[in-house]
Design a protein around this motif. Structure first.
Motif, PDB file in Angstrom:
ATOM      1  N   ARG A   1       0.835  -1.206   0.000  1.00 26.77           N
ATOM      2  CA  ARG A   1       0.000   0.000   0.000  1.00 26.77           C
ATOM      3  C   ARG A   1       0.876   1.264   0.000  1.00 26.77           C
ATOM      4  O   ARG A   1       0.523   2.263  -0.618  1.00 26.77           O
ATOM      5  CB  ARG A   1      -0.913  -0.030   1.235  1.00 26.77           C
ATOM      6  CG  ARG A   1      -2.011   1.012   1.209  1.00 26.77           C
ATOM      7  CD  ARG A   1      -3.191   0.569   2.044  1.00 26.77           C
ATOM      8  NE  ARG A   1      -4.356   1.391   1.769  1.00 26.77           N
ATOM      9  CZ  ARG A   1      -4.761   2.390   2.541  1.00 26.77           C
ATOM     10  NH1 ARG A   1      -4.109   2.655   3.656  1.00 26.77           N
ATOM     11  NH2 ARG A   1      -5.814   3.104   2.210  1.00 26.77           N
TER      12      ARG A   1
ATOM     13  N   GLN B   1      -9.803  -4.764   3.379  1.00 28.30           N
ATOM     14  CA  GLN B   1     -10.788  -3.806   3.890  1.00 28.30           C
ATOM     15  C   GLN B   1     -10.290  -3.143   5.167  1.00 28.30           C
ATOM     16  O   GLN B   1     -10.454  -1.938   5.358  1.00 28.30           O
ATOM     17  CB  GLN B   1     -12.121  -4.520   4.146  1.00 28.30           C
ATOM     18  CG  GLN B   1     -12.824  -4.954   2.866  1.00 28.30           C
ATOM     19  CD  GLN B   1     -14.147  -5.650   3.138  1.00 28.30           C
ATOM     20  OE1 GLN B   1     -14.229  -6.552   3.959  1.00 28.30           O
ATOM     21  NE2 GLN B   1     -15.197  -5.233   2.425  1.00 28.30           N
ATOM     22  N   ASN B   2      -9.667  -3.928   6.044  1.00 30.71           N
ATOM     23  CA  ASN B   2      -9.175  -3.353   7.298  1.00 30.71           C
ATOM     24  C   ASN B   2      -8.114  -2.280   7.054  1.00 30.71           C
ATOM     25  O   ASN B   2      -8.010  -1.318   7.811  1.00 30.71           O
ATOM     26  CB  ASN B   2      -8.580  -4.447   8.193  1.00 30.71           C
ATOM     27  CG  ASN B   2      -9.648  -5.348   8.779  1.00 30.71           C
ATOM     28  OD1 ASN B   2     -10.846  -5.064   8.659  1.00 30.71           O
ATOM     29  ND2 ASN B   2      -9.229  -6.431   9.400  1.00 30.71           N
ATOM     30  N   GLN B   3      -7.325  -2.459   6.003  1.00 35.08           N
ATOM     31  CA  GLN B   3      -6.263  -1.489   5.737  1.00 35.08           C
ATOM     32  C   GLN B   3      -6.768  -0.248   5.013  1.00 35.08           C
ATOM     33  O   GLN B   3      -6.014   0.688   4.811  1.00 35.08           O
ATOM     34  CB  GLN B   3      -5.145  -2.141   4.918  1.00 35.08           C
ATOM     35  CG  GLN B   3      -4.351  -3.183   5.694  1.00 35.08           C
ATOM     36  CD  GLN B   3      -2.939  -3.364   5.163  1.00 35.08           C
ATOM     37  OE1 GLN B   3      -2.452  -2.571   4.355  1.00 35.08           O
ATOM     38  NE2 GLN B   3      -2.277  -4.400   5.633  1.00 35.08           N
ATOM     39  N   GLY B   4      -8.022  -0.250   4.610  1.00 31.73           N
ATOM     40  CA  GLY B   4      -8.552   0.927   3.940  1.00 31.73           C
ATOM     41  C   GLY B   4      -8.527   0.857   2.423  1.00 31.73           C
ATOM     42  O   GLY B   4      -8.913   1.814   1.754  1.00 31.73           O
TER      43      GLY B   4
ATOM     44  N   TRP C   1     -10.094  -0.082  -1.066  1.00 25.33           N
ATOM     45  CA  TRP C   1     -11.499   0.017  -1.446  1.00 25.33           C
ATOM     46  C   TRP C   1     -11.789  -1.018  -2.532  1.00 25.33           C
ATOM     47  O   TRP C   1     -11.172  -0.985  -3.598  1.00 25.33           O
ATOM     48  CB  TRP C   1     -11.816   1.427  -1.951  1.00 25.33           C
ATOM     49  CG  TRP C   1     -13.259   1.673  -2.204  1.00 25.33           C
ATOM     50  CD1 TRP C   1     -13.856   1.834  -3.423  1.00 25.33           C
ATOM     51  CD2 TRP C   1     -14.292   1.797  -1.221  1.00 25.33           C
ATOM     52  NE1 TRP C   1     -15.196   2.042  -3.252  1.00 25.33           N
ATOM     53  CE2 TRP C   1     -15.494   2.028  -1.920  1.00 25.33           C
ATOM     54  CE3 TRP C   1     -14.321   1.724   0.187  1.00 25.33           C
ATOM     55  CZ2 TRP C   1     -16.716   2.196  -1.262  1.00 25.33           C
ATOM     56  CZ3 TRP C   1     -15.530   1.894   0.834  1.00 25.33           C
ATOM     57  CH2 TRP C   1     -16.711   2.125   0.111  1.00 25.33           C
ATOM     58  N   ILE C   2     -12.703  -1.920  -2.256  1.00 22.79           N
ATOM     59  CA  ILE C   2     -12.974  -2.990  -3.221  1.00 22.79           C
ATOM     60  C   ILE C   2     -13.749  -2.442  -4.409  1.00 22.79           C
ATOM     61  O   ILE C   2     -14.791  -1.809  -4.246  1.00 22.79           O
ATOM     62  CB  ILE C   2     -13.736  -4.155  -2.567  1.00 22.79           C
ATOM     63  CG1 ILE C   2     -12.914  -4.747  -1.416  1.00 22.79           C
ATOM     64  CG2 ILE C   2     -14.056  -5.235  -3.607  1.00 22.79           C
ATOM     65  CD1 ILE C   2     -13.544  -5.965  -0.764  1.00 22.79           C
TER      66      ILE C   2
ATOM     67  N   ILE D   1      -9.549 -10.244  -6.176  1.00 22.09           N
ATOM     68  CA  ILE D   1     -10.137  -9.045  -5.586  1.00 22.09           C
ATOM     69  C   ILE D   1      -9.391  -7.847  -6.160  1.00 22.09           C
ATOM     70  O   ILE D   1      -8.164  -7.796  -6.125  1.00 22.09           O
ATOM     71  CB  ILE D   1     -10.035  -9.040  -4.049  1.00 22.09           C
ATOM     72  CG1 ILE D   1     -10.522 -10.370  -3.470  1.00 22.09           C
ATOM     73  CG2 ILE D   1     -10.859  -7.888  -3.461  1.00 22.09           C
ATOM     74  CD1 ILE D   1     -10.353 -10.474  -1.955  1.00 22.09           C
TER      75      ILE D   1
ATOM     76  N   GLU E   1     -10.853   4.759  -0.830  1.00 21.82           N
ATOM     77  CA  GLU E   1     -12.189   4.979  -1.371  1.00 21.82           C
ATOM     78  C   GLU E   1     -12.195   6.160  -2.343  1.00 21.82           C
ATOM     79  O   GLU E   1     -12.971   6.194  -3.290  1.00 21.82           O
ATOM     80  CB  GLU E   1     -13.169   5.227  -0.216  1.00 21.82           C
ATOM     81  CG  GLU E   1     -14.599   5.401  -0.665  1.00 21.82           C
ATOM     82  CD  GLU E   1     -15.567   5.609   0.489  1.00 21.82           C
ATOM     83  OE1 GLU E   1     -15.121   5.526   1.651  1.00 21.82           O
ATOM     84  OE2 GLU E   1     -16.762   5.836   0.230  1.00 21.82           O
ATOM     85  N   LYS E   2     -11.309   7.139  -2.088  1.00 19.92           N
ATOM     86  CA  LYS E   2     -11.297   8.350  -2.902  1.00 19.92           C
ATOM     87  C   LYS E   2     -10.504   8.208  -4.194  1.00 19.92           C
ATOM     88  O   LYS E   2     -10.534   9.090  -5.033  1.00 19.92           O
ATOM     89  CB  LYS E   2     -10.681   9.497  -2.089  1.00 19.92           C
ATOM     90  CG  LYS E   2     -11.379   9.771  -0.764  1.00 19.92           C
ATOM     91  CD  LYS E   2     -12.392  10.890  -0.907  1.00 19.92           C
ATOM     92  CE  LYS E   2     -12.953  11.286   0.450  1.00 19.92           C
ATOM     93  NZ  LYS E   2     -14.119  10.461   0.812  1.00 19.92           N
TER      94      LYS E   2
ATOM     95  N   PRO F   1      -9.081   5.003  -9.855  1.00 24.67           N
ATOM     96  CA  PRO F   1      -8.214   4.038 -10.540  1.00 24.67           C
ATOM     97  C   PRO F   1      -8.525   3.968 -12.029  1.00 24.67           C
ATOM     98  O   PRO F   1      -9.630   4.282 -12.466  1.00 24.67           O
ATOM     99  CB  PRO F   1      -8.551   2.713  -9.860  1.00 24.67           C
ATOM    100  CG  PRO F   1      -9.965   2.896  -9.398  1.00 24.67           C
ATOM    101  CD  PRO F   1     -10.085   4.346  -9.021  1.00 24.67           C
TER     102      PRO F   1
END
Lengths: 369, 369
Positions: B88, B114-117, B119-120, B148, B154-155, B158
């Motif tokens: 990351r 998900q825990n690391q932030g 965004w799927i 995955i 989330e922002k 991509p």
DNA sequence: CGTTCATTTGAATCGCCGT
DNA sequence: TACGGCGATTCAAATGAAC
């Protein structure tokens, strides 16, 4: 209600009914080790964000929402942990469970299942033949959901009707990806306003395959997130007993009405193809005892390259080995194992006949009695 | 080496090379926010016990490498946490990552992402057209793997080449399930002994679709578990820069040799992911599962002389036989074979309708996508 | 050179029962 | 519970020899 006798003095299960309440409380009120299968389609959009409080009531940093994320996932994990713990308690030792979800929640469910000691049997992809397209063209069409099939423990021996699923797939082994349409048309239940009664109603075809594959007639199937009762409907058709748990009165009403109309298929239709493993074992010695083969008679291997002689005690003797039909077959082929019943043949009227035919004769005689 | 100008005074990236060492250490030595895409195919943590033989007694060449062994889920989670943290850090703010796994590890990876932030964006199913079957008939054929696809946050915005993927899919929106064959034949790299060079080499068609869909020419693609370098090979063909990390000297050597032969824009390689479209096989069981015919319902032969009853697993039962629609049809006619689809008819509104009509309905639904 | 058939192979948590 | 015997169990694709 059912003719089955329950083991021991366990309290009677509320079979073929829809229970009103929170599934965790209700499952905790049911007797432990009493359910054969659980099918769970839990919510993933819990809308927990509105309830979030930091311990110190400080404001969440708007730029970096990782903390917020984490808190939200934590709540969801607690919920998942709680209902899975309750579910696991009521499962029989050889019981199994299916959970279904999308990428929003299925990874967390899978992790929790493994952490609790459930044993994954397969993950199964429901590949939707008619998914909703991604209108904005921002992502791939979300065309599948994931199911995880687990047994209660690694040591469990869950029901798996291999031959029935193979038959459903026209004779070839069922795969882990299932192509089935989403629930639409007449099957999709509507409320009085004409809108869909439930946002995520599952198709009966999906439950049909799940229940044919992993339960037997008379099994108890519980669904803790019953919704409009697809699990119950298919269970009833297939002659399984169901227990539904649903806390929304509106869904319970729709499900109740739906289930009243369902009729069980007749018993002959419910019989499914059986595996040979279910057949009674026949020692090869019986073939000799009954005079179907005579001591001293020669047997030939299926490929014709090896010969062995039948002895009076039901063992064989070949050039370099002696022992059971399986052991001598394995030795002749230099293989780790061998099914002697299909490997060895005897001669009748110039033709080679597998000795398995003799076993089938004995079995059909056994059934006649 | 490349003509691109790097932002700021960041240290130069070791583009188009294979780095020797542990991927966590190496990634930590690279500049932060410098990579466009990461493709990660980490050890799956398979937990295999004894040997497995096929029905023909040949031995399955399983993944028994040391690098796939972990003591516990806890250890595996620590490993996953560590490499994902390092990954990351080096991703650009709009960067993305793909991970691939099976049910053994993919739920734990998804949870950690998900825990690391991360965004799927999608979970993508690789449906293998030619998977290894379940030889013992104990479970469903494990016919897929899960990928995955996540963005850094989330922002993030991509790269997503919607139209390119749509073109690859014959003009309709690309779905989240990809049917592609496993890596075999000439593409499968061999060592000097003639055995497979790596136990889990991925097909180039898979990486082709990943890189076409989520990178642009000139992007930097990093693979922390490089193996024999499929990611690098496809990246080079497509004009992307690659960075491979691999700690096994043997794999590095094979990858280096492979990459030296690759030429950019190889048209032949572009054709790899084009799939031919055949008339899909429809098992009769699907007709039953979908409720188009009900278990217990009667079918009549085309000549009206024979009758059979539908069972829940998609087999038929007639007076003297049971089995598939084809088997029972053949038995009724005392013929060596029979096309059950045109032989059997059901009644609707007093008319006899061939069951083949139901198959055509299913096929047209499948084609609609 | 095309067709047919036999052989090989692929990320696999792959048995059950009695002693 | 560890061990050994019984005996059940495979699909699609590619390769390569045979014809």
């Amino acid at each position: 209600m059912t003719k089955k006798t329950k083991e021991a003095a366990a309290p009677a299960l509320p079979l073929n009914s829809i229970l009103d309440g929170d599934c965790i409380d209700i499952m905790n009120s049911l007797p432990e080790c009493s359910v054969d299968l659980i099918f769970a389609d839990p919510p993933y959009n819990l809308q927990l964000k509105g309830e979030l409080h930091r311990p110190d009531n400080s404001k969440v940093d708007a730029v970096d929402n990782d903390w917020d994320q984490f808190e939200s996932f934590k709540r969801y994990d607690e919920f998942t942990h709680a209902w899975m713990t309750a579910a696991r308690r009521i499962l029989k030792p050889n019981g199994a469970m299916w959970v279904i979800g999308s990428y929003h929640n299925v990874f967390r469910m899978g992790t929790e299942l493994q952490n609790q000691g459930f044993w994954i049997l397969n993950d199964v992809i429901w590949r939707k033949s008619n998914p909703m397209p991604n209108f904005r063209g921002m992502r791939l069409t979300n065309a599948h959901e994931t199911m995880i099939w687990v047994s209660k423990t690694e040591k469990s021996k869950p029901t798996f009707n291999y031959e029935a699923l193979k038959a459903l797939n026209e004779g070839t082994q069922m795969r882990s990806d299932w192509v089935l349409p989403i629930c639409t048309g007449h099957e999709r239940l509507k409320n009085e306003a004409g809108d869909k009664a439930h946002p995520t109603q599952k198709p009966e075809s999906l439950l049909h395959r799940v229940l044919v594959g992993s339960t037997n007639p008379g099994d108890v199937v519980l669904d803790p997130f019953f919704g409009t009762g697809t699990t119950g409907a298919v269970a009833k058709m297939l002659g399984r007993d169901y227990i539904g748990i649903e806390r929304e009165a509106e869904y319970r009403a729709v499900a109740k009405k739906r289930l009243a109309k369902i009729r069980k298929f007749d018993n002959e239709a419910l019989e499914v193809s059986q595996s040979k493993r279910a057949e009674p074992r026949v020692p090869f010695g019986q073939v000799v005892e009954r005079g179907m083969l005579r001591p001293g008679e020669d047997l030939w291997s299926v490929n014709g390259r090896h010969k062995a002689k039948v002895r009076a005690d039901g063992t064989l003797i070949a050039a370099d080995s002696k022992g059971s039909i399986h052991q001598v077959g394995a030795a002749c082929e230099n293989a780790p194992s061998c099914n002697g019943w299909t490997y060895w043949h005897y001669r009748r009227d110039g033709k080679k006949v597998p000795i398995d035919l003799l076993r089938q004769q004995i079995r059909s005689e056994m059934r006649a009695n």
